[in-house]
Design an enzyme around this catalytic site. Sequence first.
Site, PDB file in Angstrom:
ATOM      1  N   GLU A 134       0.842  -1.151   0.084  1.00 34.85           N
ATOM      2  CA  GLU A 134       0.060   0.141  -0.149  1.00 34.85           C
ATOM      3  C   GLU A 134       0.872   1.305   0.229  1.00 34.85           C
ATOM      4  O   GLU A 134       1.705   1.163   0.570  1.00 34.85           O
ATOM      5  CB  GLU A 134      -0.881  -0.085   1.218  1.00 34.85           C
ATOM      6  CG  GLU A 134      -1.864   1.439   1.153  1.00 34.85           C
ATOM      7  CD  GLU A 134      -2.328   1.568   2.628  1.00 34.85           C
ATOM      8  OE1 GLU A 134      -3.256   2.806   2.507  1.00 34.85           O
ATOM      9  OE2 GLU A 134      -2.167   0.871   3.556  1.00 34.85           O
ATOM     10  N   ASP A 176       9.315   5.847  14.875  1.00 33.07           N
ATOM     11  CA  ASP A 176       9.367   7.326  14.554  1.00 33.07           C
ATOM     12  C   ASP A 176       9.571   8.052  15.727  1.00 33.07           C
ATOM     13  O   ASP A 176       9.132   7.915  16.939  1.00 33.07           O
ATOM     14  CB  ASP A 176       7.912   7.385  14.135  1.00 33.07           C
ATOM     15  CG  ASP A 176       7.565   8.979  13.899  1.00 33.07           C
ATOM     16  OD1 ASP A 176       8.383   9.735  13.844  1.00 33.07           O
ATOM     17  OD2 ASP A 176       6.277   9.283  13.696  1.00 33.07           O
ATOM     18  N   ASP A 227      10.080  11.859  17.105  1.00 27.23           N
ATOM     19  CA  ASP A 227       9.612  13.238  16.918  1.00 27.23           C
ATOM     20  C   ASP A 227      10.028  14.179  17.812  1.00 27.23           C
ATOM     21  O   ASP A 227       9.848  13.870  19.126  1.00 27.23           O
ATOM     22  CB  ASP A 227       8.164  13.243  16.671  1.00 27.23           C
ATOM     23  CG  ASP A 227       7.652  14.738  15.996  1.00 27.23           C
ATOM     24  OD1 ASP A 227       8.003  15.650  16.288  1.00 27.23           O
ATOM     25  OD2 ASP A 227       6.819  14.442  14.889  1.00 27.23           O
ATOM     26  N   CYS A 262      15.520  25.011  24.277  1.00 25.76           N
ATOM     27  CA  CYS A 262      15.952  25.843  23.134  1.00 25.76           C
ATOM     28  C   CYS A 262      14.912  26.057  22.210  1.00 25.76           C
ATOM     29  O   CYS A 262      14.721  27.400  21.628  1.00 25.76           O
ATOM     30  CB  CYS A 262      17.257  25.418  22.465  1.00 25.76           C
ATOM     31  SG  CYS A 262      16.822  23.539  21.972  1.00 25.76           S
ATOM     32  N   CYS A 309      19.116  20.957  19.976  1.00 28.57           N
ATOM     33  CA  CYS A 309      18.351  19.915  20.603  1.00 28.57           C
ATOM     34  C   CYS A 309      18.503  18.743  19.568  1.00 28.57           C
ATOM     35  O   CYS A 309      17.956  17.809  19.594  1.00 28.57           O
ATOM     36  CB  CYS A 309      16.875  20.467  20.624  1.00 28.57           C
ATOM     37  SG  CYS A 309      16.382  21.178  19.288  1.00 28.57           S
ATOM     38  N   GLY A 313      12.377  15.252   7.204  1.00 24.61           N
ATOM     39  CA  GLY A 313      12.467  16.304   6.625  1.00 24.61           C
ATOM     40  C   GLY A 313      12.019  17.758   7.242  1.00 24.61           C
ATOM     41  O   GLY A 313      12.090  18.837   6.744  1.00 24.61           O
ATOM     42  N   ARG A 314      11.759  17.687   8.562  1.00 23.24           N
ATOM     43  CA  ARG A 314      11.428  18.745   9.419  1.00 23.24           C
ATOM     44  C   ARG A 314      12.099  18.573  10.860  1.00 23.24           C
ATOM     45  O   ARG A 314      12.912  19.264  11.059  1.00 23.24           O
ATOM     46  CB  ARG A 314       9.924  18.882   9.530  1.00 23.24           C
ATOM     47  CG  ARG A 314       9.752  20.245  10.034  1.00 23.24           C
ATOM     48  CD  ARG A 314       8.314  20.527   9.870  1.00 23.24           C
ATOM     49  NE  ARG A 314       7.870  21.924  10.371  1.00 23.24           N
ATOM     50  CZ  ARG A 314       6.752  22.595  10.649  1.00 23.24           C
ATOM     51  NH1 ARG A 314       5.432  21.844  10.367  1.00 23.24           N
ATOM     52  NH2 ARG A 314       6.422  23.864  11.017  1.00 23.24           N
ATOM     53  N   ARG A 315      11.386  17.683  11.457  1.00 21.28           N
ATOM     54  CA  ARG A 315      11.971  17.601  13.019  1.00 21.28           C
ATOM     55  C   ARG A 315      11.987  16.369  13.577  1.00 21.28           C
ATOM     56  O   ARG A 315      11.957  16.213  14.807  1.00 21.28           O
ATOM     57  CB  ARG A 315      10.704  18.477  13.847  1.00 21.28           C
ATOM     58  CG  ARG A 315       9.560  17.793  14.014  1.00 21.28           C
ATOM     59  CD  ARG A 315       8.388  18.495  14.795  1.00 21.28           C
ATOM     60  NE  ARG A 315       6.882  17.798  14.796  1.00 21.28           N
ATOM     61  CZ  ARG A 315       6.148  17.980  14.040  1.00 21.28           C
ATOM     62  NH1 ARG A 315       6.139  19.188  13.152  1.00 21.28           N
ATOM     63  NH2 ARG A 315       4.765  17.500  13.953  1.00 21.28           N
ATOM     64  N   ASP A 368       7.213   6.872  19.407  1.00 25.54           N
ATOM     65  CA  ASP A 368       5.669   6.874  19.286  1.00 25.54           C
ATOM     66  C   ASP A 368       5.405   5.231  19.194  1.00 25.54           C
ATOM     67  O   ASP A 368       5.505   4.853  18.109  1.00 25.54           O
ATOM     68  CB  ASP A 368       5.349   7.613  18.011  1.00 25.54           C
ATOM     69  CG  ASP A 368       3.753   7.660  17.913  1.00 25.54           C
ATOM     70  OD1 ASP A 368       3.211   6.692  18.366  1.00 25.54           O
ATOM     71  OD2 ASP A 368       3.425   8.243  17.327  1.00 25.54           O
ATOM     72  N   LEU A 392       0.822   3.412   8.326  1.00 26.83           N
ATOM     73  CA  LEU A 392       1.602   3.974   7.358  1.00 26.83           C
ATOM     74  C   LEU A 392       2.808   4.945   7.862  1.00 26.83           C
ATOM     75  O   LEU A 392       2.680   5.463   9.173  1.00 26.83           O
ATOM     76  CB  LEU A 392       0.521   5.037   6.560  1.00 26.83           C
ATOM     77  CG  LEU A 392      -0.262   4.195   5.813  1.00 26.83           C
ATOM     78  CD1 LEU A 392      -1.666   5.011   5.688  1.00 26.83           C
ATOM     79  CD2 LEU A 392       0.029   3.799   4.587  1.00 26.83           C
ATOM     80  N   LEU A 393       3.807   5.187   7.377  1.00 28.45           N
ATOM     81  CA  LEU A 393       4.979   6.049   7.534  1.00 28.45           C
ATOM     82  C   LEU A 393       5.557   6.738   6.487  1.00 28.45           C
ATOM     83  O   LEU A 393       5.384   5.984   5.240  1.00 28.45           O
ATOM     84  CB  LEU A 393       5.991   5.405   8.185  1.00 28.45           C
ATOM     85  CG  LEU A 393       7.245   6.046   8.684  1.00 28.45           C
ATOM     86  CD1 LEU A 393       6.756   6.937  10.018  1.00 28.45           C
ATOM     87  CD2 LEU A 393       8.476   5.005   9.269  1.00 28.45           C
TER      88      LEU A 393
END
Length: 432
Positions: free
Chosen positions: A46, A111, A113, A123, A133, A163-165, A312, A322-323
Amino acid sequence: MSSCDYDSSCLPDLLPLYYRRLFPFSQYYRWLSYGGVTKNYFQNREFSFTLKDDIYVRYQSFSNQSELEKEMQKMNPYKIDIGAVYSHRPSQHNTVKSGTFQALEKELVFDIDMTDYDDVRTCCSAADICSSCWTLMTIAVRILDRALREDFGFQHLLWVYSGRRGIHCWVCDEAARKLSVAGRSAVAEYLSLVKGGEETLKKVQLSDPLHPFIRESLAVVEHYFIQYALMGQDILGNSKTTDKVLNLWYSLTMLVLHVREDLQSFFQSEKNPVKRWKKISGLVQQQRVTSRKGCQYIDKEIMLQYCYPRLDVNVSKGVNHLLKSPFSVHPKTGRISVPIDLEELDKFDPFAVPTISLICEELDKPRTGEEEEVVEEEKKENEIEAAERRKIRDYKRTSLAKYVKLFDRFLDGMARARKGEILRKSDLQKEF
């Protein structure tokens, strides 16, 4: 557009170019087909796409690389998520008998986060990150990678920047992909130490004797603790953060009044955070013999509460969860979700990860003389084959190249392991 700038309003114009000329479809298909491990393995996988305006399309599935490629170039998803391998093609899930459409396999995933560390970060908060951090992500990779390899025997771990944090881990061994929900839960629980919500003061509970896994994890934390927590986060540098650490300690120890007063007096005269921590550690060691059960490791519990990876676990437990896919683009930052090189882990800089605007801009740079000669040669060859070669060379002309090369290296390692396993089974059959 400047190479260091990203404007999210330009994403609809950049994505078609990215999926047409830069996305590593060949390696991507090679990864998710696992050498054709079983019939319909890739076909029953999927995919879900998040399109413009947050339109979410689940249960996508594709027969082969070409079909996947054409659909992604047609839909230009803002985000790609990967799900399980099902008993039937996900695109046909509404046509099969009720109860027979089931998730069979998926990589064991993790995951981590940064928002889950907000109670111990000084910070940044929420989606913001900085170089200070980000050390938490480095610690997480160090601890989890060692445990998954040495404690569980997994070999093929793909670590990816979100892609972000945050970071993701895809454990791709066959044994990991076949794990049941109970098996995934057991691994996730084994690796989970920090537990409890905002209302929970003490989130780490150690027992005597310390488990070898705890000792190994503490060795990693101790390596980074002074520079990260005491110097970088300054957890003992001002009254607010210092009180937080001391309140955690006071609530769990049987310190007599004169010891508390001695500590408070010391803190009034000594402002150096490293010396303050040494004073706390020294008092803990003195108390170890006489303190009540459960308090002898309070200094180590504090270190782990501030630095240990926060998982998580629901992401790891579910087979059908899903990831976000590697090489997906983060719509808000524009950064590509790229593999992380563990050999250069301490040097990894999330802010240096290429954005879609940067790599598309790099495509516009003039070709070298050698590249022009190759293009002229290709004009004389089969058009389809030439286009495929151009696509492969296109990403090599951008900042994405080193990350695709890293992905190739990971895939080569899995291929060698599969070949070795086939030879091993062949030798065993000959013996019997």
